[in-house]
Design a protein around this motif. Structure first.
Motif, mmCIF file in Angstrom:
data_model
loop_
_atom_site.group_PDB
_atom_site.id
_atom_site.type_symbol
_atom_site.label_atom_id
_atom_site.label_comp_id
_atom_site.label_asym_id
_atom_site.label_seq_id
_atom_site.Cartn_x
_atom_site.Cartn_y
_atom_site.Cartn_z
ATOM 1 N N SER A 58 46.470 49.726 38.141
ATOM 2 C CA SER A 58 45.734 50.890 38.639
ATOM 3 C C SER A 58 45.620 50.863 40.152
ATOM 4 C CB SER A 58 44.337 50.944 38.012
ATOM 5 O OG SER A 58 43.586 49.790 38.339
ATOM 6 N N ALA A 59 45.878 49.683 40.762
ATOM 7 C CA ALA A 59 45.797 49.569 42.214
ATOM 8 C C ALA A 59 47.146 49.751 42.895
ATOM 9 C CB ALA A 59 45.226 48.198 42.601
ATOM 10 N N LYS A 60 48.201 50.044 42.113
ATOM 11 C CA LYS A 60 49.520 50.216 42.696
ATOM 12 C C LYS A 60 49.704 51.617 43.259
ATOM 13 C CE LYS A 60 51.996 46.725 40.038
ATOM 14 N NZ LYS A 60 52.985 46.450 38.985
ATOM 15 N N SER A 61 50.628 51.721 44.194
ATOM 16 C CA SER A 61 50.959 53.017 44.755
ATOM 17 C C SER A 61 51.645 53.865 43.700
ATOM 18 C CB SER A 61 51.876 52.837 45.971
ATOM 19 O OG SER A 61 53.041 52.119 45.600
ATOM 20 N N ASN A 70 43.168 44.757 46.773
ATOM 21 C CA ASN A 70 43.298 43.304 46.729
ATOM 22 C C ASN A 70 42.679 42.757 45.444
ATOM 23 O OD1 ASN A 70 43.773 40.659 47.425
ATOM 24 N ND2 ASN A 70 41.923 40.500 48.684
ATOM 25 N N VAL A 71 43.517 42.517 44.432
ATOM 26 C CA VAL A 71 43.085 41.891 43.188
ATOM 27 C C VAL A 71 43.954 40.652 43.012
ATOM 28 C CG1 VAL A 71 42.763 42.151 40.704
ATOM 29 C CG2 VAL A 71 42.532 44.148 42.201
ATOM 30 N N MET A 76 42.743 38.579 38.116
ATOM 31 C CA MET A 76 43.452 39.358 37.105
ATOM 32 C C MET A 76 43.487 38.629 35.769
ATOM 33 S SD MET A 76 44.963 42.150 36.557
ATOM 34 C CE MET A 76 44.409 42.064 34.856
ATOM 35 N N GLN A 77 43.792 37.319 35.796
ATOM 36 C CA GLN A 77 43.857 36.547 34.564
ATOM 37 C C GLN A 77 42.490 36.470 33.903
ATOM 38 O OE1 GLN A 77 46.891 35.104 33.257
ATOM 39 N NE2 GLN A 77 45.530 35.184 31.479
ATOM 40 N N ARG A 223 31.638 31.522 24.776
ATOM 41 C CA ARG A 223 32.587 31.295 25.849
ATOM 42 C C ARG A 223 32.383 32.246 27.031
ATOM 43 N NH1 ARG A 223 37.043 33.345 27.661
ATOM 44 N NH2 ARG A 223 38.495 32.012 28.784
ATOM 45 N N HIS A 224 31.618 33.308 26.860
ATOM 46 C CA HIS A 224 31.456 34.302 27.917
ATOM 47 C C HIS A 224 30.539 33.768 29.017
ATOM 48 C CE1 HIS A 224 33.195 36.894 24.903
ATOM 49 N NE2 HIS A 224 33.302 37.846 25.788
ATOM 50 N N ARG A 225 31.146 33.010 29.928
ATOM 51 C CA ARG A 225 30.362 32.443 31.019
ATOM 52 C C ARG A 225 30.503 33.253 32.300
ATOM 53 N NH1 ARG A 225 33.000 28.089 28.679
ATOM 54 N NH2 ARG A 225 34.554 28.095 30.345
ATOM 55 N N ARG A 226 31.551 34.092 32.353
ATOM 56 C CA ARG A 226 31.842 34.811 33.568
ATOM 57 C C ARG A 226 31.741 36.299 33.330
ATOM 58 N NH1 ARG A 226 37.271 31.544 33.548
ATOM 59 N NH2 ARG A 226 37.149 32.601 31.541
ATOM 60 N N SER A 227 31.507 37.062 34.361
ATOM 61 C CA SER A 227 31.332 38.507 34.196
ATOM 62 C C SER A 227 32.661 39.190 33.920
ATOM 63 C CB SER A 227 30.688 39.109 35.435
ATOM 64 O OG SER A 227 31.530 38.942 36.553
ATOM 65 N N GLY A 228 33.725 38.834 34.657
ATOM 66 C CA GLY A 228 35.022 39.443 34.439
ATOM 67 C C GLY A 228 35.065 40.924 34.741
ATOM 68 N N ARG A 229 34.112 41.441 35.547
ATOM 69 C CA ARG A 229 34.040 42.868 35.833
ATOM 70 C C ARG A 229 34.515 43.149 37.266
ATOM 71 N NH1 ARG A 229 33.141 41.811 31.282
ATOM 72 N NH2 ARG A 229 31.500 42.620 29.956
ATOM 73 N N TYR A 230 35.038 44.378 37.479
ATOM 74 C CA TYR A 230 35.466 44.761 38.820
ATOM 75 C C TYR A 230 34.739 46.018 39.254
ATOM 76 C CZ TYR A 230 39.187 41.433 38.143
ATOM 77 O OH TYR A 230 39.888 40.289 37.909
#
Length: 230
Positions: A58-61, A70-71, A76-77, A223-230
């Protein structure tokens, strides 16, 4: 004659039925295709159309040539792992054992973000389709249907797997995203605890599916220790 027609069904020699839809469950021509898309009335595989939104894509031209945001690959992973885990765990816990789950990283409209979930039983796939079509994911309605794809070896781009595909994300065969080793280990340990089979190598995670009539979130897995949101 009938024997010959049966032998070429779903192949490129078949001038009546669309070979791409038969192999991949999607066709770039959509409803305008000159050949028939034989949608199955029963299948082990459920297709969730355009469900995964890749931040890098979605961030590509417009021409797909370069990133305009900048991702990082690490972000991304993590974003993908979060999405994959949410969908896999939610669907397996709610509908039944999953044999295989794959996520397309293609850019073509008919494949971008497609999630293919192959259940162990056809009844589970049918129940998943009926229920998921009444749910939302990441603020968007879920569009689910049974898919004719059961052998992903025939659907995948072999050149992409060898790092040699020249069509990039616009290839008409599946470019599947791999999950991280960490998530694979987690899902494998989950299987050993009796919660079902692990996926074959694709994974993602973001927001769990929700009922369209509700906005409540579900409880997070350990296992959900991180938000993983942008």
């Amino acid at each position: 004659m009938a024997e010959y027609l049966a032998s070429i069904f779903g192949t490129e020699k078949d001038k009546v039925n669309c070979s791409f839809y038969f192999k991949i469950g999607a066709c770039r021509h959509g409803d305008r295709c000159s050949r028939i898309h034989n949608k199955p009335t029963f299948s082990q595989t459920c297709l969730l159309q355009n469900l995964y939104v890749n931040p890098q894509n979605s961030a590509k031209s417009a021409d797909g040539s370069h990133l305009v945001a900048n991702v990082s690959d690490e972000e991304m992973q993590e974003h993908y792992d979060n999405f994959f885990e949410d969908v896999f765990v939610e669907c397996e816990d709610k509908y039944g054992e999953i044999e295989e789950m794959n996520v397309c990283d293609n850019l073509g409209d008919h494949l971008v973000g497609n999630v293919y979930i192959k259940f162990r039983r056809e009844e589970d796939a049918e129940r998943a389709v009926n229920d998921l079509n009444n749910r939302w994911f990441g603020g968007r309605p879920v569009y689910a249907e049974l898919s004719p794809v059961t052998d992903f070896r025939e659907a995948c781009c072999r050149q992409y797997e060898m790092g040699e595909c020249t069509r990039s994300g616009f290839c008409n065969f599946m470019h599947l995203k791999p999950i991280s080793r960490e998530l694979r280990r987690y899902l494998y340990s989950r299987r050993k605890r009796g919660a079902g089979a692990p996926p074959t190598g694709r994974r993602s995670r973001s927001h769990s599916p929700r009922r369209r009539s509700r906005s409540k979130g579900r409880s997070r897995s350990p296992r959900h220790r991180r938000s993983g949101r942008y």
